[in-house]
Design a protein around this motif. Structure first.
Motif, PDB file in Angstrom:
ATOM      1  N   ALA A  29      -9.720  -5.241   4.240  1.00 57.65           N
ATOM      2  CA  ALA A  29      -9.754  -4.978   2.795  1.00 57.65           C
ATOM      3  C   ALA A  29      -9.705  -6.280   2.000  1.00 57.65           C
ATOM      4  O   ALA A  29      -8.971  -7.216   2.337  1.00 57.65           O
ATOM      5  N   GLN A  30     -10.493  -6.326   0.933  1.00 59.09           N
ATOM      6  CA  GLN A  30     -10.455  -7.436  -0.019  1.00 59.09           C
ATOM      7  C   GLN A  30      -9.622  -6.997  -1.217  1.00 59.09           C
ATOM      8  O   GLN A  30     -10.009  -6.075  -1.937  1.00 59.09           O
ATOM      9  N   LEU A  31      -8.478  -7.663  -1.425  1.00 57.61           N
ATOM     10  CA  LEU A  31      -7.547  -7.256  -2.473  1.00 57.61           C
ATOM     11  C   LEU A  31      -7.644  -8.204  -3.659  1.00 57.61           C
ATOM     12  O   LEU A  31      -7.584  -9.432  -3.500  1.00 57.61           O
ATOM     13  N   ILE A  32      -7.776  -7.632  -4.849  1.00 57.28           N
ATOM     14  CA  ILE A  32      -7.874  -8.396  -6.086  1.00 57.28           C
ATOM     15  C   ILE A  32      -6.762  -7.929  -7.027  1.00 57.28           C
ATOM     16  O   ILE A  32      -6.628  -6.729  -7.290  1.00 57.28           O
ATOM     17  N   ASP A  33      -5.963  -8.851  -7.532  1.00 53.38           N
ATOM     18  CA  ASP A  33      -4.916  -8.510  -8.498  1.00 53.38           C
ATOM     19  C   ASP A  33      -5.516  -8.464  -9.901  1.00 53.38           C
ATOM     20  O   ASP A  33      -5.989  -9.489 -10.411  1.00 53.38           O
ATOM     21  N   LEU A  34      -5.498  -7.288 -10.526  1.00 49.45           N
ATOM     22  CA  LEU A  34      -5.844  -7.226 -11.949  1.00 49.45           C
ATOM     23  C   LEU A  34      -4.709  -7.840 -12.751  1.00 49.45           C
ATOM     24  O   LEU A  34      -4.888  -8.804 -13.485  1.00 49.45           O
ATOM     25  N   THR A  35      -3.538  -7.268 -12.635  1.00 49.86           N
ATOM     26  CA  THR A  35      -2.323  -7.821 -13.231  1.00 49.86           C
ATOM     27  C   THR A  35      -1.131  -7.041 -12.704  1.00 49.86           C
ATOM     28  O   THR A  35      -1.243  -5.851 -12.388  1.00 49.86           O
ATOM     29  N   HIS A  36      -0.002  -7.739 -12.604  1.00 50.76           N
ATOM     30  CA  HIS A  36       1.265  -7.078 -12.289  1.00 50.76           C
ATOM     31  C   HIS A  36       2.266  -7.301 -13.430  1.00 50.76           C
ATOM     32  O   HIS A  36       3.465  -7.100 -13.250  1.00 50.76           O
ATOM     33  N   ASP A  37       1.733  -7.705 -14.593  1.00 53.05           N
ATOM     34  CA  ASP A  37       2.568  -8.021 -15.746  1.00 53.05           C
ATOM     35  C   ASP A  37       2.454  -6.985 -16.856  1.00 53.05           C
ATOM     36  O   ASP A  37       2.754  -7.284 -18.018  1.00 53.05           O
ATOM     37  N   ILE A  38       2.039  -5.772 -16.529  1.00 54.85           N
ATOM     38  CA  ILE A  38       2.095  -4.695 -17.517  1.00 54.85           C
ATOM     39  C   ILE A  38       3.557  -4.513 -17.930  1.00 54.85           C
ATOM     40  O   ILE A  38       4.454  -4.519 -17.079  1.00 54.85           O
ATOM     41  N   PRO A  39       3.859  -4.394 -19.230  1.00 53.83           N
ATOM     42  CA  PRO A  39       5.250  -4.147 -19.623  1.00 53.83           C
ATOM     43  C   PRO A  39       5.818  -2.926 -18.903  1.00 53.83           C
ATOM     44  O   PRO A  39       5.111  -1.927 -18.695  1.00 53.83           O
ATOM     45  N   ALA A  40       7.059  -3.018 -18.486  1.00 53.84           N
ATOM     46  CA  ALA A  40       7.666  -1.970 -17.657  1.00 53.84           C
ATOM     47  C   ALA A  40       7.499  -0.594 -18.283  1.00 53.84           C
ATOM     48  O   ALA A  40       7.795  -0.390 -19.466  1.00 53.84           O
ATOM     49  N   GLN A  41       6.999   0.333 -17.465  1.00 56.93           N
ATOM     50  CA  GLN A  41       6.808   1.738 -17.829  1.00 56.93           C
ATOM     51  C   GLN A  41       5.812   1.976 -18.966  1.00 56.93           C
ATOM     52  O   GLN A  41       5.752   3.079 -19.511  1.00 56.93           O
ATOM     53  N   ASP A  42       5.016   0.981 -19.334  1.00 60.95           N
ATOM     54  CA  ASP A  42       4.107   1.132 -20.475  1.00 60.95           C
ATOM     55  C   ASP A  42       2.764   1.682 -19.999  1.00 60.95           C
ATOM     56  O   ASP A  42       1.812   0.939 -19.727  1.00 60.95           O
ATOM     57  N   ILE A  43       2.684   2.997 -19.908  1.00 59.27           N
ATOM     58  CA  ILE A  43       1.487   3.658 -19.387  1.00 59.27           C
ATOM     59  C   ILE A  43       0.281   3.400 -20.285  1.00 59.27           C
ATOM     60  O   ILE A  43      -0.829   3.159 -19.810  1.00 59.27           O
ATOM     61  N   GLN A  44       0.474   3.419 -21.590  1.00 60.13           N
ATOM     62  CA  GLN A  44      -0.649   3.240 -22.508  1.00 60.13           C
ATOM     63  C   GLN A  44      -1.248   1.848 -22.381  1.00 60.13           C
ATOM     64  O   GLN A  44      -2.473   1.681 -22.387  1.00 60.13           O
ATOM     65  N   HIS A  45      -0.390   0.829 -22.253  1.00 62.51           N
ATOM     66  CA  HIS A  45      -0.864  -0.541 -22.075  1.00 62.51           C
ATOM     67  C   HIS A  45      -1.691  -0.639 -20.793  1.00 62.51           C
ATOM     68  O   HIS A  45      -2.767  -1.244 -20.761  1.00 62.51           O
ATOM     69  N   ALA A  46      -1.182  -0.031 -19.720  1.00 61.89           N
ATOM     70  CA  ALA A  46      -1.879  -0.065 -18.443  1.00 61.89           C
ATOM     71  C   ALA A  46      -3.211   0.666 -18.526  1.00 61.89           C
ATOM     72  O   ALA A  46      -4.224   0.199 -17.979  1.00 61.89           O
TER      73      ALA A  46
END
Length: 263
Positions: A29-46
């Motif tokens: 598998a080729q893994l690409i990080d979009l981001t892991h810095d979404i504000p905690a529990q912020d579903i709308q931001h994600a």
């Protein structure tokens, strides 16, 4: 190709644990990080972030999204086939922009435990439920194998502009604020074509006590750099910015703030 979007941050073991499970089941598998810095529990931001970039990847890409305040509850794990892409994550609205943009969407409740890790942790479905699902997808398992197709999946209410023909205005709101403090409205070229914004007389954005009358195509075009400036952003929405500064901080603007387009 597999992308990962989470609110896990990068200082704990969460992200490498997810990657380890995927690579154990699918070493190529080729893994690409979009981001892991979404504000905690912020579903709308994600949801917005995923919606803004998932189409930039090759067809067949699997997008794993885990922002999951309901982990361990009755909320469902999903496998989604939408357009030319696949999505895996919780049924909490994370894929709302995808649902809105793709004309063909098939959503499956990934309930079959044989595709999860044995005895999954009630607090880490990213590792024990979603990571295995992604790996099995990458190995060629068809989405229909994971569980029944559903139609009652969760959708966030994505605000739509509302026109008032009598007042010659369109009402909208701020749907996202990026790390630079740029404020994204829900106006697109459907409401305000770029050519119309650049021709005199200019329209105006009204946000709270602020009137935005500078329009252009890029930040340095602002004739008055100390004043708020509007441009058509790369995500396809009209944005309000402050050159070399934060429009959100200058204007006290928050997500959900009402915006009015006035001709």
């Amino acid at each position: 190709m597999i992308t990962l979007l989470t609110d896990f941050g990068t200082t704990d073991y969460f992200v490498p644990a997810v990657k380890g499970v995927i690579l154990t089941l699918q070493p190529s598998a080729q893994l690409i990080d979009l981001t892991h810095d979404i504000p905690a529990q912020d579903i709308q931001h994600a949801a917005f972030t995923l919606g803004a970039c998932y189409r930039n990847f090759p067809p067949g890409t699997i997008h794993l999204a885990v922002v999951d305040p309901g982990v361990g509850s009755a909320r469902r794990p999903l496998v989604v086939a939408a357009g030319q892409y696949f999505f895996v994550g919780p049924d909490n609205g994370l894929f709302s922009f995808v649902y809105a943009r793709e004309p063909e969407v098939r959503v499956y409740h990934a309930a079959r435990p044989e595709f999860h890790r044995p005895q999954p942790s009630a607090t880490f479905h990213g590792r024990d439920v979603f990571a295995p699902l992604v790996a099995w997808l990458a190995r060629g398992i068809h989405p229909t194998s994971f569980g029944p197709e559903i139609s009652d999946y969760v959708r966030l209410a994505i605000p739509q502009p509302q026109a008032d023909a009598d007042a010659n205005t369109i009402s909208g709101e701020i749907i996202h604020i990026d790390r630079f403090g740029n404020c994204l409205t829900n106006f697109t070229e459907s409401e305000l074509p770029l050519t119309s914004a650049l021709c005199p007389p200019p329209p105006m954005f009204s946000i709270g006590e602020h009137a935005v009358t500078q329009f252009g195509t890029h930040f340095a075009q602002a004739a008055q750099p100390e004043q708020l400036f509007a441009y058509l952003g790369s995500a396809g929405y009209w944005e309000v910015a402050l050159w070399c500064g934060s429009a959100a901080a200058r204007g006290g603007i928050v997500r959900g703030a009402k915006v009015k387009l006035i001709w």
